[in-house]
Design an enzyme around this catalytic site. Sequence first.
Site, PDB file in Angstrom:
ATOM      1  N   GLU A 162       0.836  -1.201   0.000  1.00 39.85           N
ATOM      2  CA  GLU A 162       0.000   0.000   0.000  1.00 39.85           C
ATOM      3  C   GLU A 162       0.876   1.260   0.000  1.00 39.85           C
ATOM      4  OE1 GLU A 162      -4.166  -0.116   1.951  1.00 39.85           O
ATOM      5  OE2 GLU A 162      -2.879   0.906   3.375  1.00 39.85           O
ATOM      6  N   GLU A 175       2.165   1.724  -3.373  1.00 40.90           N
ATOM      7  CA  GLU A 175       1.066   2.188  -4.231  1.00 40.90           C
ATOM      8  C   GLU A 175       0.815   3.682  -4.017  1.00 40.90           C
ATOM      9  OE1 GLU A 175      -2.564   0.028  -3.546  1.00 40.90           O
ATOM     10  OE2 GLU A 175      -3.684   1.219  -4.985  1.00 40.90           O
ATOM     11  N   CYS A 186      -8.227  -1.962   4.132  1.00 40.31           N
ATOM     12  CA  CYS A 186      -8.059  -3.055   5.101  1.00 40.31           C
ATOM     13  C   CYS A 186      -9.376  -3.469   5.734  1.00 40.31           C
ATOM     14  CB  CYS A 186      -7.132  -2.630   6.232  1.00 40.31           C
ATOM     15  SG  CYS A 186      -5.551  -2.045   5.688  1.00 40.31           S
ATOM     16  N   SER A 225      -7.202   1.802  -2.265  1.00 42.91           N
ATOM     17  CA  SER A 225      -6.024   0.997  -2.573  1.00 42.91           C
ATOM     18  C   SER A 225      -6.492  -0.358  -3.092  1.00 42.91           C
ATOM     19  CB  SER A 225      -5.181   0.807  -1.310  1.00 42.91           C
ATOM     20  OG  SER A 225      -4.301  -0.272  -1.487  1.00 42.91           O
ATOM     21  N   LYS A 242     -15.615  -9.857   8.428  1.00 46.72           N
ATOM     22  CA  LYS A 242     -14.484 -10.560   7.803  1.00 46.72           C
ATOM     23  C   LYS A 242     -14.921 -11.857   7.109  1.00 46.72           C
ATOM     24  CE  LYS A 242     -10.719  -8.131   8.274  1.00 46.72           C
ATOM     25  NZ  LYS A 242      -9.869  -7.779   7.107  1.00 46.72           N
ATOM     26  N   GLU A 294     -15.998 -10.871   3.786  1.00 46.86           N
ATOM     27  CA  GLU A 294     -14.833 -10.577   2.948  1.00 46.86           C
ATOM     28  C   GLU A 294     -14.186 -11.866   2.455  1.00 46.86           C
ATOM     29  OE1 GLU A 294     -11.283  -9.140   4.928  1.00 46.86           O
ATOM     30  OE2 GLU A 294     -10.887  -7.762   3.280  1.00 46.86           O
ATOM     31  N   GLU A 341     -13.804 -13.009  -5.430  1.00 52.68           N
ATOM     32  CA  GLU A 341     -12.465 -12.644  -5.922  1.00 52.68           C
ATOM     33  C   GLU A 341     -11.354 -12.958  -4.920  1.00 52.68           C
ATOM     34  OE1 GLU A 341     -15.029 -10.726  -5.396  1.00 52.68           O
ATOM     35  OE2 GLU A 341     -14.507  -8.845  -4.398  1.00 52.68           O
ATOM     36  N   CYS A 355     -10.194  -1.669  15.025  1.00 48.96           N
ATOM     37  CA  CYS A 355     -10.528  -3.082  15.204  1.00 48.96           C
ATOM     38  C   CYS A 355     -10.674  -3.481  16.674  1.00 48.96           C
ATOM     39  CB  CYS A 355      -9.462  -3.963  14.565  1.00 48.96           C
ATOM     40  SG  CYS A 355      -9.228  -3.600  12.827  1.00 48.96           S
TER      41      CYS A 355
END
Lengths: 209, 503
Positions: free
Chosen positions: B186, B189, B206, B226, B265, B268, B273, B410
Site C-alpha cells: 500500500e 502504491e 483493510c 487501494s 471478515k 470478505e 475474488e 478493530c
Amino acid sequence: MSGARNMLYRPTSRMGAADRTSAVASSFVVADGGQCIGCKACELACFAVHSQAGGIGASVGTVSVPVVPKVYVVRAGDAYVPVQCRHCENAPCAHACPVQAIRQEDGVVMIDEERCIGCTSCVLACPFGAIEVTPVYRAGHVVTQSGLTRHANRAALPRTAASKCDLCAETADGQPACVEACPNQVLRLAKGAVDSPPERRREVFFPRL
Amino acid sequence: MSTTTDKSSSPPCMEATDSDCTVPVIHIDPTLCTGCRRCAGVCPVDAIEGLPGEPQTVNADRCVFCGQCVQICSVYASDWADASPQEAAIRRQARMRERDMPADIGEPLFAAYYSYSLNKVTDMMTKPGQLRIVQCAPSIRVSLAEEFGMPFGTLTPGKMAAALRRLGFDRVYDTNFGADVTIMEEGTELIRRVTEGGPLPMFTSCCPAWVRFAEIEYPDLLDHLSSCKSPMQILGALVKTYGAQLDEVKPANIYSVAIMPCTCKQFECDRPEMESDGYRDVDEVLTTRELAYWIKQRGIDFMNLPDEEFDSPLGKYSGAGTIFGVTGGVMEAAIRTGYELLTNEKLPKLQLDFVRGEEGIRVAEVQVGELQLKVAVVAGLQHAYQLLDRVQAGECDYHFIEVMGCPAGCISGGGQPKLMLEKQKIEAYRARKSSIYGHDAASQVRKSHENPFIIKLYDEFLGEPLGHVSHHLLHTTFHKRGPGRQSRNSDVSTNGNNDYSLH
C-alpha cells in the site's frame, strides 16, 4: 441517623417507619415510564454489578449463569416501564417475612439471602411485584438445597432466595447501576431525606412535579 | 509491471453480478427484540428497519456488517418469560441451534447476533490429511483475555498461540505479518499514485465494512481505494502459496482459519475474488468471542497457559503490523515505512502522535522529503459521509485517508468481547489501545520494511512491491453494489457528526 436506624430495627417490630416523625425516609429508584424504550440495559447493568462478587467480569462471555436482575422491564400495552423495589417505609415484605430476613438499613430495605428460606411470603406481600424468588448461584454454579431432591430422579434442587433491588448498596457508590446505565435517562434515584415531614416527601422525591 | 492505476489490466471497479447477492450476516431475533432501536442509533448506514416498540429487521443489502448493533444490544432472553426452568432451557437450546452456536455456551442470548462459524470450523478440524493453519488479527491479543475475566486490555499473544496449538492447529501464524506486507504494497502504491498522478486521495482497503460501505454508498469513488487486499486476505494468499512451498504441501490440503475482531471478515473471505489459483485465501473466520467459546468448550485453562511463540516465518511481525488494530494505526505504519522509502532517511520520531486519537476524523500534514503529505484518519463510518462528499465534489486535496468502520478501530470491532455495561466501553477501548501501543513500543522491529521476514519474503518469493506476483496474489478489485448515496432518494443519516472541519 444511626439512632433512627436503631429504632427502626427493633427486633420486636419489623414495621419499618412506624414512627413517621423521626423516620429515615426511604430512597428508591423511580422510572418515567413514558420514556422507557424497553432496552433492558438497566436489567443487564443490575445483573452485572451484583455478579462481580460471583466472579463474573465485564464481558458477557464470562457469564455462565442465567441473568437474574433485581429490576424488571415490563410491557403494558404499547409502553415499557422498569419496575423495582420502592423500599416502602412500612415494608410489607418485611412484615410478611417469617424468619426476619428483611431489614432496613439507612432507608434501604435489604434481604439477607443467607437467612431467606424462599417461602415467597414477601413476593405475595409486595404491592409492586418487585421481588422474585430465584436460584442462588456461587462462582458460576447453582447452589443446591441440602436434603431437597426432585422426586422423579432424586436430582438436587437449587437453593432459592428472595431477590430484589438493594440500591446497589454493597456494589457501587453513587448512583445505582440501573440509573447510570439507562440510555434514555428514564430512571432516577429519589433520595429520601432524614426527618423530612411526610407532607414534604413529594417535593423531596419528585421535584419536577 | 501491472499497477493499481493501470486500468487496462487491473480494473479497480467492476459492476456487481447477479452472483453477488448478499447473504445476511447480522440478525435480529424477532422473538426477543423489543424495538428499543438502540441498534439503529449506532448503525452508520440506516440498515436497521422497524417501528419503535416492534421487532426490528436488518436490510442486508444496506448493512455493512460492522456488528456495532450486536455490541450495543442489551435485550436478552430472560428465563422469566417462560413458564418453568425446564421450558426456559428447551427454548434456549432451540435458539442456540437456530444461531448455530455451540450448545454448551452459558452466556445470555441477545436479540441482535451475527452468523457463527465455530461449528463449521470444529467439524473441518477433524478432517484428516490437512495442514491446519490459523492467523490472528492484531487486536485479538489485547481483548481475548477479557472473555476469561481478566482486566481490559490484558496482552496475551503467547497464551493465544498456545491455546490455538492445543485446539489442533499445526501452524499458528499472525495477521500482523500480513499487515506488514500490506504496508509494503500500500505504501508503494501511495508513492506511485502521488508521483504518477493519482487517483488521489487514496483510501485504505483493510477494513471490509468500509470497503462494502464504499461499494454501496460511493461506488464512483472505488478507484480511490487501494487495490491491496486486507492483511487477513494477504496472509491467507501467502499461506497457500509461499507457506505451502515452505511446508511442501499442496494448497488444496491446507485448511486456513482466521481469528478476527470483525463480523464483516467472513463476508470478505467469502467474496468470489478472494482466491488465488482456485483456492480460497482464507477458508473460515472466527471472531474473538467464538475463539473464547472454543477454548472454554475444550476446557483449556487459558490464563494458566505458557507463553508460546508464533510460527515462522508468517508469524513474525513488526510493531507497525501490531498497531493496525487501532484507529490511525495503518496510517502510522504507512508513514513509518513510506517516509523512509521516499526520503532514504531515518524517520526522526517513530511515535506519530498526530494520527493517534479518539476523534471521528483526524487530519494532519507530514513533511516527507519535499512532499507535504496531507493525511486523514476516519474512525466510524458515520464520519465518512462528509469527507467522501468532498472527494466526490473534487474538493478534498488529501493524499492518503485511513478509514476504519468501527469507532476505535478493530479493538472495538463487532466480534470483540461484548460488555454488559455501556459505560465501560470507553475504558475498555482505551486499555486495549494502550496495550497495542505498548506491544509496538516493546517490539524490537517497529517498521514493516525492516522486518527481516518481510525482506526474506520479497527476496525469495514476491520480488518487489506491486510486482507481478504481488499483483496476482495480494491485490483485488471492488464491486459497485448499488447506485450510490447521491442517487438514492432516501435520506441517509450522518448521525449528527458533521461538524468536523477538514481544513
